[in-house]
Structures are given as C-alpha cells and as structure tokens.
Scaffold this motif. Structure first.
Motif, mmCIF file in Angstrom:
data_model
loop_
_atom_site.group_PDB
_atom_site.id
_atom_site.type_symbol
_atom_site.label_atom_id
_atom_site.label_comp_id
_atom_site.label_asym_id
_atom_site.label_seq_id
_atom_site.Cartn_x
_atom_site.Cartn_y
_atom_site.Cartn_z
ATOM 1 N N GLY A 295 -3.849 -14.254 29.629
ATOM 2 C CA GLY A 295 -2.652 -13.685 29.039
ATOM 3 C C GLY A 295 -2.262 -14.311 27.716
ATOM 4 O O GLY A 295 -2.865 -15.285 27.262
ATOM 5 N N PRO A 296 -1.232 -13.770 27.076
ATOM 6 C CA PRO A 296 -0.812 -14.203 25.742
ATOM 7 C C PRO A 296 0.174 -15.370 25.778
ATOM 8 O O PRO A 296 0.757 -15.681 26.820
ATOM 9 N N VAL A 297 0.351 -16.003 24.628
ATOM 10 C CA VAL A 297 1.447 -16.966 24.454
ATOM 11 C C VAL A 297 2.599 -16.171 23.856
ATOM 12 O O VAL A 297 2.722 -16.022 22.640
ATOM 13 N N TRP A 298 3.425 -15.644 24.722
ATOM 14 C CA TRP A 298 4.477 -14.719 24.305
ATOM 15 C C TRP A 298 5.685 -14.935 25.218
ATOM 16 O O TRP A 298 5.638 -14.634 26.408
ATOM 17 N N TYR A 299 6.758 -15.474 24.650
ATOM 18 C CA TYR A 299 7.918 -15.888 25.428
ATOM 19 C C TYR A 299 8.955 -14.764 25.548
ATOM 20 O O TYR A 299 8.917 -13.779 24.806
ATOM 21 N N ASP A 300 9.898 -14.960 26.477
ATOM 22 C CA ASP A 300 10.977 -13.978 26.643
ATOM 23 C C ASP A 300 11.748 -13.787 25.335
ATOM 24 O O ASP A 300 12.184 -12.674 25.019
ATOM 25 N N GLU A 301 11.885 -14.869 24.577
ATOM 26 C CA GLU A 301 12.593 -14.783 23.288
ATOM 27 C C GLU A 301 11.862 -13.864 22.321
ATOM 28 O O GLU A 301 12.476 -13.158 21.510
ATOM 29 N N ASP A 302 10.528 -13.854 22.392
ATOM 30 C CA ASP A 302 9.736 -12.986 21.519
ATOM 31 C C ASP A 302 9.912 -11.518 21.900
ATOM 32 O O ASP A 302 9.967 -10.641 21.032
ATOM 33 N N VAL A 303 9.996 -11.276 23.215
ATOM 34 C CA VAL A 303 10.213 -9.904 23.684
ATOM 35 C C VAL A 303 11.550 -9.380 23.157
ATOM 36 O O VAL A 303 11.645 -8.252 22.652
ATOM 37 N N LYS A 304 12.572 -10.210 23.242
ATOM 38 C CA LYS A 304 13.900 -9.813 22.767
ATOM 39 C C LYS A 304 13.920 -9.632 21.244
ATOM 40 O O LYS A 304 14.548 -8.706 20.719
ATOM 41 N N ARG A 305 13.224 -10.511 20.548
ATOM 42 C CA ARG A 305 13.265 -10.489 19.082
ATOM 43 C C ARG A 305 12.536 -9.283 18.497
ATOM 44 O O ARG A 305 12.990 -8.690 17.522
ATOM 45 N N PHE A 306 11.401 -8.908 19.102
ATOM 46 C CA PHE A 306 10.571 -7.851 18.515
ATOM 47 C C PHE A 306 10.521 -6.571 19.356
ATOM 48 O O PHE A 306 9.928 -5.583 18.924
ATOM 49 N N GLY A 307 11.119 -6.588 20.550
ATOM 50 C CA GLY A 307 11.085 -5.401 21.395
ATOM 51 C C GLY A 307 9.700 -5.072 21.894
ATOM 52 O O GLY A 307 9.402 -3.921 22.230
#
Length: 472
Positions: A295-307
């Motif tokens: 899987g990716p290095v992708w945090y919850d904050e990234d999901v919120k920031r970029f949708g």
C-alpha cells in the motif's frame, strides 16, 4: 479413473490457455512500488489521478479485486512473488545477505527451465552475498542473475535508500564517487514528497531519470530480445515510492500534487511497454500483469487535503495488517486467453504466481518449491476459484490470516505505518482483531470480543499453517 479424468481435464485446460499448441506466452510483470488500491481509476472511480493505460488494461483484460501482497512492505512482498513461499517463513535480512537461498526455485528459474529467456529491469531489494557496506569493485553475487535471471539491470533497493548506483548483471556501472545531500519537501511528512536520505551516489545516477531509464531499457529489451524463444520480463518499478520525482512532462498534471503526478508517469510507463509489445506484434500472446508491492504512504490528512483516498474504501496504508496495506490493484491482460473487461473475485496472493505460471508452461513444481503457491489458472478463464486461506506479514511482524469473509490479526494496532501501530492489551482484554470483510470491508467493527469460537478457529488455522511449513 478419477485421476485419469483430472489429468485429462488439466491437459485440456492447458491447451485452451495456450493459444497455439506448444507456443507458450511471453510473460511481463509490471510491479509498481507503494501504489494503492484506490489510485487506479479502474478500481476506484473517485480517484483524482488519471490512469488511462491501466484503465485500458482493465478494459482489455481481467481485474482482480481480492489480490494481496504477502507482505505489507517492499522486500517481503518481492520475496513471496519470486519464490511462492510466505515471507514470514524466511530470514529476510537483505542488508546482510541474500533473502532467497541458493538453489531455491524462483519464478525465473522455473521459466528458464521451460525454455524462457529471463530478464529483470528495476528494483531488487532482496540482498547480495556479503551484504552492506558494498564492495563496488567486486562482483555482486547472490542477486538476480544467481537466482534465475539471464540478465539484470537495476538498483539494490529503493531510491531513498543509499548508496545510489546501478548494477548490470553482477557489475556496478559507475561506483559512487560523491555524496548526495538528504532532501525533504515542505508541506509533506518526512517520508513523503521529494524525500531521500544522504548517501554516496554514482556519476550515472540521477533521481529524476531512474524511472525513465528503466522504462527505456525495458522497451529496448522487448525489441532486442531473442526472438527464437518466449521471454519473461520482470520490471519492478521504483515508483511511486519516494522520492516523488515526476519528470517535467508530468509535473502538475494531476489533482494530487507530486504523488499523483508520479502515478501518472507510472501509468505512462505501462503504456510505453504495451506499445512496444504491439509494435513487435506479440501483444496477443503476451501475458501482462500489473500490480503493486504494498500500500501507499498516504495519511488521513492527505485524504482530507486532496480529496483523494489512495486506498479507496480500505483501512490503513503501507506496512499495515489492515487491507490498505496489502490488498492491491491487480490487472491481467492476455488477449488470446483472458476475456476482455472481466472481473475476478478469486482471492489470490503474489505467492501464487509461481504455481500459476508453472501450470501455463506445463511445469510440475517439486515439493521443496513454492510451498505456499496455489495456481489461479482457472480464475484466468473466468471461474471463481477457491483458495482456503492467505497469510500476510506486516512491517512490524504482525500476521493476519484470511479465510473466506473472515480475517484475523494476531496483535492489536495496525502493525505498520498507521498510528497506533501496536497496542498492548490489558489483562482480560482482546489480544488480536477479527473482522468480517463481507459485512465490514473497511474494518471498522472488531468482532474479536463477541466471536470467540471464530477467533479460536482462525488461531488454530494460522498455527496449523505455521507448523506445517507449507500450505500446498
């Protein structure tokens, strides 16, 4: 009579999958690095990243929606893919010795025995004799060309792990002669963005050219191959793993800055290799597989920031025992044998590549090889093949086992990059986790405390497979 009937059935299926009797398909594995289930539009319609070539693969081939890496980080995943053995069974000290023992059958060694030309272009990450620190003036033994590949050009590990240099077969092309300063990108965590560690670097190594370099060489191999025999080409890409270094052509093209741009460049690499197969007029009988190591290095904050959710609806990310760490986008394109636009719900793991390829090229695996490799031969024909269970190793050593809809994790926490990664249960509290993925695909409802019988059954199954040393 039953045995003869089964043998006849297997032989008939083999002829169906081999478009011309005696003509085995070329096999290409395109293995992305740190790419999530939700990054590819074909798996996640809400992805903010354009992936036209991968979407085309899905339209022209088969999409597996329940495919898993045997490990949630780089080297365990690669070990399982090449050997057909679960990585938790092996000693994976890649910095000090080869992870794959000498003499162990691998995908390339099996295919070589079947008459294939075998080549690897890309990231190894499974160690060499002698380990680190490397002696650049000596042959690099115990690597790809000593484990079944006729040819190797690539790098020893990820492009954020020094030293930075290329290897061709067993020889360093340009020994490191200077120090590359460390780099990070403002606005991202310390392990995202244009991140790499300080270390020695060779004069022919340039971070932004690693992916293009491998792409050019893979295309060249297809054009220059030995046309008298089928070939196996393994292309473990260094992307979209950090450093996120898309070339100028792709910078700013995505709605997900840097990472999305790099994913689009990976997609373009897939397009270039498919075009090369088509130019050579061998695309119809070439089995192309695309997936990612974890899987990716992708945090919850990234999901919120970029949708954009790099794991779609799945929980977790790289390293985790949760699905986002090891359920991967997996595509197969083989026009002469696999139905276009099809989807398979068969549960598979990368360990299954060895047995599947052996079925396709009519090779029998010895007992001491591919101990955890189960062919998904029938799934390629559209059948919903059943696998009893799969086991995954997280980056912190957690084991999870899946059987049907049920998934058991032998510890508390993510076991990987997601916080908290490890929780110590108190007296009388649960010591593991249990999920029903049919009812709860996002793993939000832990049933460990209420499904005691199921917990014991899953624990017993895991213990059985560990003690047996094999599942095949």
């Amino acid at each position: 009579m039953k045995s003869n009937t089964l043998s006849l059935l297997a032989g008939t299926l083999l002829l169906v999958l081999s478009p011309v009797r005696g003509e085995h398909p070329n096999i290409v594995i395109l293995f992305a690095d740190d790419m999530g289930y939700g990054d590819v539009r074909a798996f996640n319609p809400e992805s903010k990243i354009d992936t036209p070539n991968l979407d085309r693969m899905a339209a022209e081939g088969m999409k597996f929606v329940d495919a898993h890496a045997p490990g949630s980080v780089c080297f365990p995943s690669r070990y399982g893919l090449l050997t057909g053995q679960y990585p938790f069974r092996a000693s994976l000290r890649w910095k000090s010795k080869p992870c794959i023992k000498e003499g162990r059958m691998t995908v390339p060694s099996m295919l070589k025995k079947a008459g294939y030309q075998t080549a690897m272009i890309g990231k190894w990450h499974l160690g060499f004799d002698g380990g680190m620190p490397y002696q650049y003036d000596k042959p690099f033994k115990g690597g790809p060309v000593d484990r079944g590949f006729d040819y190797f050009y690539g790098i020893h590990a990820s492009t954020d792990i020094p030293p930075y240099f290329y290897i061709e077969n067993r020889t360093v092309t340009k020994a490191p002669n200077r120090t590359l300063p460390a780099r990070n990108t403002e606005g991202w965590t310390k392990i995202q963005g244009e991140f790499w560690r300080e270390g020695p670097i060779g004069s022919d190594f340039e971070m932004y050219d690693v992916l293009p370099n491998f792409t050019r060489r893979a295309v060249k191999f297809i054009h220059d191959r030995d046309k008298t025999k089928p070939f196996f080409l393994y292309v473990p890409l260094p992307a979209p793993h950090t450093p996120w270094v898309p070339i100028k052509k792709w910078q700013g093209k995505s709605k997900v800055p840097m990472f999305g741009d790099f994913v689009m460049q990976v997609d373009d690499t897939v397009g270039q290799l498919m075009a090369a197969l088509e130019k050579e007029k061998i695309a119809d009988n070439t089995l192309v597989l695309f997936t990612s190591d974890n899987g990716p290095v992708w945090y919850d904050e990234d999901v919120k920031r970029f949708g954009h959710s790099s794991t779609a609806h799945l929980r977790g990310m790289k390293g985790d025992a949760y699905e986002g760490g090891h359920r991967m986008p997996f595509l197969v394109r083989w026009p002469k044998a696999v139905s276009a636009g099809s989807t398979s719900k068969t549960m598979i793991t990368f360990c299954d590549f060895l047995a599947t390829f052996a079925d396709i090229v009519d090779q029998k695996l010895p007992k001491n090889a591919g101990e955890d490799s189960h062919s998904f031969f029938l799934a390629l024909k559209g059948e919903n093949q059943k696998r009893e269970s799969i086991i995954n190793l997280s980056s912190r050593g957690f084991l999870s086992i899946r059987q049907g809809d049920w998934k058991y994790v032998d510890n508390l926490g993510s076991g990987g990059f997601t916080k908290p990664n490890r929780i110590k249960g108190g007296k009388g509290e649960p010591k593991g986790q249990l999920f029903n993925l049919k009812d709860d695909p996002s793993e939000k409802n832990d049933l460990y405390a209420t499904q005691g019988k199921r917990v014991k059954e899953m624990q017993a199954l895991l213990s059985k497979h560990k003690e047996a040393g094999r599942t095949r």
